[in-house]
Design a protein around this motif. Structure first.
Motif, PDB file in Angstrom:
ATOM      1  N   LEU A   1      43.013  66.021  75.201  1.00 19.04           N
ATOM      2  CA  LEU A   1      43.148  65.934  73.741  1.00 19.04           C
ATOM      3  C   LEU A   1      41.858  66.366  73.044  1.00 19.04           C
ATOM      4  CD1 LEU A   1      45.148  62.612  73.214  1.00 19.04           C
ATOM      5  CD2 LEU A   1      45.876  64.923  72.573  1.00 19.04           C
ATOM      6  N   VAL A   2      40.727  65.941  73.603  1.00 17.48           N
ATOM      7  CA  VAL A   2      39.444  66.335  73.021  1.00 17.48           C
ATOM      8  C   VAL A   2      39.292  67.854  73.033  1.00 17.48           C
ATOM      9  CG1 VAL A   2      36.941  66.276  73.372  1.00 17.48           C
ATOM     10  CG2 VAL A   2      38.262  64.171  73.535  1.00 17.48           C
ATOM     11  N   MET A   3      39.639  68.484  74.138  1.00 17.61           N
ATOM     12  CA  MET A   3      39.503  69.938  74.232  1.00 17.61           C
ATOM     13  C   MET A   3      40.461  70.642  73.277  1.00 17.61           C
ATOM     14  SD  MET A   3      38.856  70.519  78.320  1.00 17.61           S
ATOM     15  CE  MET A   3      38.127  72.143  78.083  1.00 17.61           C
ATOM     16  N   VAL A   4      41.671  70.121  73.127  1.00 14.77           N
ATOM     17  CA  VAL A   4      42.628  70.702  72.177  1.00 14.77           C
ATOM     18  C   VAL A   4      42.083  70.608  70.753  1.00 14.77           C
ATOM     19  CG1 VAL A   4      44.908  70.395  71.136  1.00 14.77           C
ATOM     20  CG2 VAL A   4      44.662  70.337  73.623  1.00 14.77           C
ATOM     21  N   ILE A   5      41.535  69.447  70.400  1.00 11.01           N
ATOM     22  CA  ILE A   5      40.996  69.249  69.050  1.00 11.01           C
ATOM     23  C   ILE A   5      39.808  70.172  68.797  1.00 11.01           C
ATOM     24  CG2 ILE A   5      39.714  67.603  67.618  1.00 11.01           C
ATOM     25  CD1 ILE A   5      41.562  65.423  68.743  1.00 11.01           C
ATOM     26  N   LEU A   6      38.878  70.244  69.751  1.00 10.79           N
ATOM     27  CA  LEU A   6      37.693  71.077  69.561  1.00 10.79           C
ATOM     28  C   LEU A   6      38.041  72.559  69.510  1.00 10.79           C
ATOM     29  CD1 LEU A   6      35.185  69.210  71.907  1.00 10.79           C
ATOM     30  CD2 LEU A   6      35.309  69.112  69.414  1.00 10.79           C
TER      31      LEU A   6
END
Length: 363
Positions: free
Chosen positions: A63-68
């Motif tokens: 999720l963090v990578m998708v958001i960033l």
């Protein structure tokens, strides 16, 4: 099973090997029964905890990578001349993206150790013995190096913003993030060179994955890994954040802290919590590593089951180290309003897509 004196996340595996060898080579008796009982608890508890950590870690870091990555796409769509805040923000996101990538790679090694602990042997062969050990060491080192770089970038952003604008461009930060893997891989290289698979004494069909042939080699590598991949980055981080808080405190005392510096204070607090979480999670493992290096007899005696002084603590240390991969997404949600906004945007988009699919299916 496994043995790595350099990568602390695997320290318990080192101890487990000795316990298994004692179980297979010793006769029956109280000590034998104690080892077997401790091993049974470990075989169930550790894989269950590892599975929970793996699920939470992979979900959170993804999720963090998708958001960033979504932030990067939105910035490119806006176009125009990027502002100083936008340029620095992009550089910070790149470092956070690199941190998540390192954590995801570290999580990829967890199933191998869980299976090895559950089976009380290393069933994956010599190549995976070397590769998994290398990844464990390199990824943990890359994580702390990235956190140190993030601390330095926060120092430049808060204390020397004009200089930060020229140094923290996306291209330069991306290059730095990639170059951090060079020393990380160098620290993990001995795992590729010196790891080997051997059979347990008295049980030729059961294999273990070991590192180094002597306690002297293990001590040298373990101490160097501790200094290079833990103490040195922590000293750098402490100096950077110490300078930041002195600067902000002086501005607050002089009542000259503008709105932008109040925002920087919040961002700095978030990144400082990332460092604190990493340190707290890894400190038990490195503490155990130093204790085992100080007395090689403890390492060979087996910290799991055979040595009550370190048995339960070694399990705790390993779980704490592995759980470091789960902490970052939790801290983002708890401390970053911007991250929570991006997270809500993802779920709203998914809900809208779901309603659209339902509408189409009813037409």
């Amino acid at each position: 099973m496994c043995n790595s004196s350099g990568s602390s996340v695997e320290q318990m595996c080192n101890s487990s090997v000795s316990s298994v060898e004692q179980i297979y080579s010793s006769g029956s008796g109280v000590g034998h029964m104690r080892n077997s009982s401790g091993s049974s608890v470990e075989q169930i508890f550790v894989p269950v905890m590892d599975s929970l950590i793996w699920i939470l870690g992979v979900t959170g870091q993804s999720l963090v990578m998708v958001i960033l990555c979504g932030r990067q796409r939105r910035r490119r769509k806006r176009g125009g001349q990027p502002s100083q805040a936008s340029t620095i923000g992009t550089g910070t996101d790149i470092l956070l993206l690199a941190l998540s990538a390192a954590d995801l790679l570290l999580l990829s090694t967890v199933p191998f150790y869980s299976a090895a602990i559950a089976m009380r042997m290393w069933p994956f062969g010599d190549v995976m013995c070397r590769l998994v050990g290398f990844l464990g060491s390199a990824c943990s080192s890359a994580s702390i190096f990235t956190l140190a770089t993030l601390a330095v970038s926060r120092y430049l952003t808060v204390v020397q913003p004009t200089r930060a604008y020229g140094l923290l461009t996306p291209r330069k930060v991306s290059t730095i993030a990639a170059l951090l893997w060079v020393p990380a891989c160098c620290l993990g290289a001995p795992q590729l060179v010196f790891r080997f698979v051997k059979t347990l004494r008295g049980s030729p069909d059961r294999f273990v994955c070991l590192t180094f042939l002597s306690n002297e080699q293990r001590m040298i590598y373990g101490l160097f890994h501790f200094l290079a991949a833990f103490m040195l980055p922590l000293v750098t981080i402490a100096l950077a954040y110490g300078s930041i808080y002195v600067f902000l405190w002086r501005g607050q005392q002089a009542n000259t802290t503008p709105q932008v510096e109040r925002y920087q204070r919040k961002v700095t607090q978030t990144t400082a919590m990332l460092v604190l979480a990493f340190t707290v999670c890894w400190l038990p493992s490195y503490g155990l590593t130093l204790a085992l290096l100080a007395n090689p007899h403890w390492a060979t005696a087996g910290a799991t089951g055979a040595t009550p002084r370190f048995g339960s603590f070694s399990v705790f240390a390993r779980i704490m180290a592995t759980s470091s991969t789960v902490m970052n997404p939790i801290l983002y949600v708890l401390m970053s309003q911007k991250f929570r906004h991006d997270l809500r945007r993802i779920f709203k988009r998914d809900q809208q897509n779901g309603r659209s699919n339902v509408a189409l299916s009813t037409v």
